[in-house]
Scaffold this motif. Sequence first.
Motif, PDB file in Angstrom:
ATOM      1  N   UNK A   1       3.718   2.518  -5.096  1.00 18.54           N
ATOM      2  CA  UNK A   1       2.785   1.478  -5.522  1.00 18.54           C
ATOM      3  C   UNK A   1       2.786   0.322  -4.538  1.00 18.54           C
ATOM      4  N   UNK A   2       3.988  -0.073  -4.100  1.00 18.73           N
ATOM      5  CA  UNK A   2       4.059  -1.157  -3.114  1.00 18.73           C
ATOM      6  C   UNK A   2       3.353  -0.762  -1.826  1.00 18.73           C
ATOM      7  N   UNK A   3       3.523   0.498  -1.427  1.00 17.28           N
ATOM      8  CA  UNK A   3       2.851   0.965  -0.221  1.00 17.28           C
ATOM      9  C   UNK A   3       1.345   0.930  -0.352  1.00 17.28           C
ATOM     10  N   UNK A   4       0.831   1.333  -1.505  1.00 16.83           N
ATOM     11  CA  UNK A   4      -0.620   1.293  -1.718  1.00 16.83           C
ATOM     12  C   UNK A   4      -1.135  -0.140  -1.767  1.00 16.83           C
ATOM     13  N   UNK A   5      -0.353  -1.025  -2.382  1.00 15.30           N
ATOM     14  CA  UNK A   5      -0.733  -2.436  -2.403  1.00 15.30           C
ATOM     15  C   UNK A   5      -0.696  -3.024  -0.992  1.00 15.30           C
ATOM     16  N   UNK A   6       0.313  -2.633  -0.210  1.00 11.89           N
ATOM     17  CA  UNK A   6       0.394  -3.111   1.172  1.00 11.89           C
ATOM     18  C   UNK A   6      -0.763  -2.573   2.006  1.00 11.89           C
ATOM     19  N   UNK A   7      -1.162  -1.334   1.701  1.00 10.63           N
ATOM     20  CA  UNK A   7      -2.282  -0.731   2.439  1.00 10.63           C
ATOM     21  C   UNK A   7      -3.585  -1.464   2.145  1.00 10.63           C
ATOM     22  N   UNK A   8      -3.894  -1.630   0.860  1.00  8.10           N
ATOM     23  CA  UNK A   8      -5.150  -2.280   0.476  1.00  8.10           C
ATOM     24  C   UNK A   8      -5.093  -3.774   0.762  1.00  8.10           C
ATOM     25  N   UNK A   9      -3.915  -4.378   0.581  1.00 10.53           N
ATOM     26  CA  UNK A   9      -3.782  -5.821   0.737  1.00 10.53           C
ATOM     27  C   UNK A   9      -3.632  -6.294   2.164  1.00 10.53           C
ATOM     28  N   UNK A  10      -3.587  -5.377   3.123  1.00 11.75           N
ATOM     29  CA  UNK A  10      -3.575  -5.765   4.525  1.00 11.75           C
ATOM     30  C   UNK A  10      -2.196  -5.925   5.136  1.00 11.75           C
TER      31      UNK A  10
ATOM     32  N   UNK B   1       9.331  -5.595  -4.030  1.00 15.50           N
ATOM     33  CA  UNK B   1       8.326  -5.257  -3.026  1.00 15.50           C
ATOM     34  C   UNK B   1       6.941  -5.186  -3.642  1.00 15.50           C
ATOM     35  N   UNK B   2       6.838  -4.643  -4.854  1.00 15.08           N
ATOM     36  CA  UNK B   2       5.547  -4.576  -5.544  1.00 15.08           C
ATOM     37  C   UNK B   2       5.017  -5.977  -5.821  1.00 15.08           C
ATOM     38  N   UNK B   3       5.892  -6.840  -6.363  1.00 16.45           N
ATOM     39  CA  UNK B   3       5.466  -8.210  -6.683  1.00 16.45           C
ATOM     40  C   UNK B   3       5.056  -8.956  -5.415  1.00 16.45           C
ATOM     41  N   UNK B   4       5.851  -8.830  -4.363  1.00 14.19           N
ATOM     42  CA  UNK B   4       5.548  -9.511  -3.093  1.00 14.19           C
ATOM     43  C   UNK B   4       4.204  -9.036  -2.555  1.00 14.19           C
ATOM     44  N   UNK B   5       4.021  -7.700  -2.499  1.00 17.25           N
ATOM     45  CA  UNK B   5       2.763  -7.163  -1.964  1.00 17.25           C
ATOM     46  C   UNK B   5       1.576  -7.573  -2.816  1.00 17.25           C
ATOM     47  N   UNK B   6       1.766  -7.621  -4.138  1.00 11.90           N
ATOM     48  CA  UNK B   6       0.673  -7.990  -5.029  1.00 11.90           C
ATOM     49  C   UNK B   6       0.283  -9.453  -4.841  1.00 11.90           C
ATOM     50  N   UNK B   7       1.283 -10.345  -4.780  1.00 11.50           N
ATOM     51  CA  UNK B   7       0.998 -11.779  -4.621  1.00 11.50           C
ATOM     52  C   UNK B   7       0.338 -12.057  -3.277  1.00 11.50           C
TER      53      UNK B   7
END
Length: 424
Positions: free
Chosen positions: A63-72, A243-249
Amino acid sequence: MGSTLVFTMLLLFALSVPVAVSIGLASIAGILAFTQLPLLLVGQQLFVRIDSYPLAAIPFFILAGNLMEVGGISRRLVEFAKSIIGGVQGGLACTCVLTCMMFAAVSGSSVATTFAIGAILIPAMLKHGYPRPFAAALQATSAELGVIIPPSIPMILYGVSAEVSIGEMFVAGIGPGILIGGALMLFVYVWCRIRGMGRDDHEGRLGLVAAGRQAALALLMPVVIIGGIYGGIFTPTEAAVVAVVYALVVGLFVYREIAPADLPRIFRKSVVSSAVIMFIIANAGLFSWLINRAGIPQDVGTWLTETIHSGAMFLLAVNVFLFILGMFVETSASIIVLAPILAPVAVHFGIDPIHFGLIMVVNLALGMITPPFGVNLFAACQVARLPFHEIVRPLAPFVLVVGACLMVITYVPAISLTFRNLLY
């Protein structure tokens, strides 16, 4: 029983049965043919294999990886790595390795690294003319650095099983990680020049200062994750949630590349990817359980201790044994079963248990990129939309490179122990 299990599995492979299903059916056949156990045990063991606290990191890191991918975030890490080494022929392939090294300092999971970085770099390499099987094989191999460069879940399992310091294991993993990463970058640079790939990799490359400025928050992420783990603030599994929270924020409120409407699609993609990997792990775990129940690893370990009387020969025999075992048995199960058996023997031969732990982790990491159970291969094929059999041939040179590094790590203990000796 072991030979029958392997034969049944290979037969199902030949009939084009999906890999995870083949593993499960072979295990069921073994239970029916060689035990009096009820089939209800199959469902129980499938659940037990994935009912593991460390494995909870996998869906969170995906999930963190997908958030990092979409979130730049992943893209900025890639651009930063590309600004360093992307200006040469084959620079994009080298960027894949370097980015995986940086991401490994966040994830602790090779599967998560495969998804997060592969989703960006595999399409980029295809766009620049790299063959799809080569791109997938390179990504799968580079992602194994996720369990060699700390934090690393297999290192935690070894530390617990062999009763050694997990902190020392983490520090000792730095040298081998740098060695393998450097060897892979050197190999792909030479390989690309020989094969004429990646001549236009320099196109669209940012300057180092500009890329560093854009990637500042992305580069801060490994500092937060590793600092939190080493500082005792959270465990590696809890680090996945951080990592999920960081990537999301960062993706929602700083870079603003994630819209609230994107979240259902990101969550759905993460659930599907996690389910695929967990299904493979569950079936491979059932297979591993049967092999362990038959006492095959213990028998081999006992044979090693009784027939080998030299430390150098012991290490060579262990490497051969673990390489073969890693093809069929899931990494965590191998470490939990074998570390208490082999680590005392290594100490008997005068081998530092931390050094031996790195040998085990690196060797079994090879199992993640060797058929038929290489989890990284399944993940890379899923990202690259590639049939499994097409990744095997281009994978061979990468396995040889990592294998050569393993031999150096095995017989040059300073690579693993220098940083440990400086800090402990």
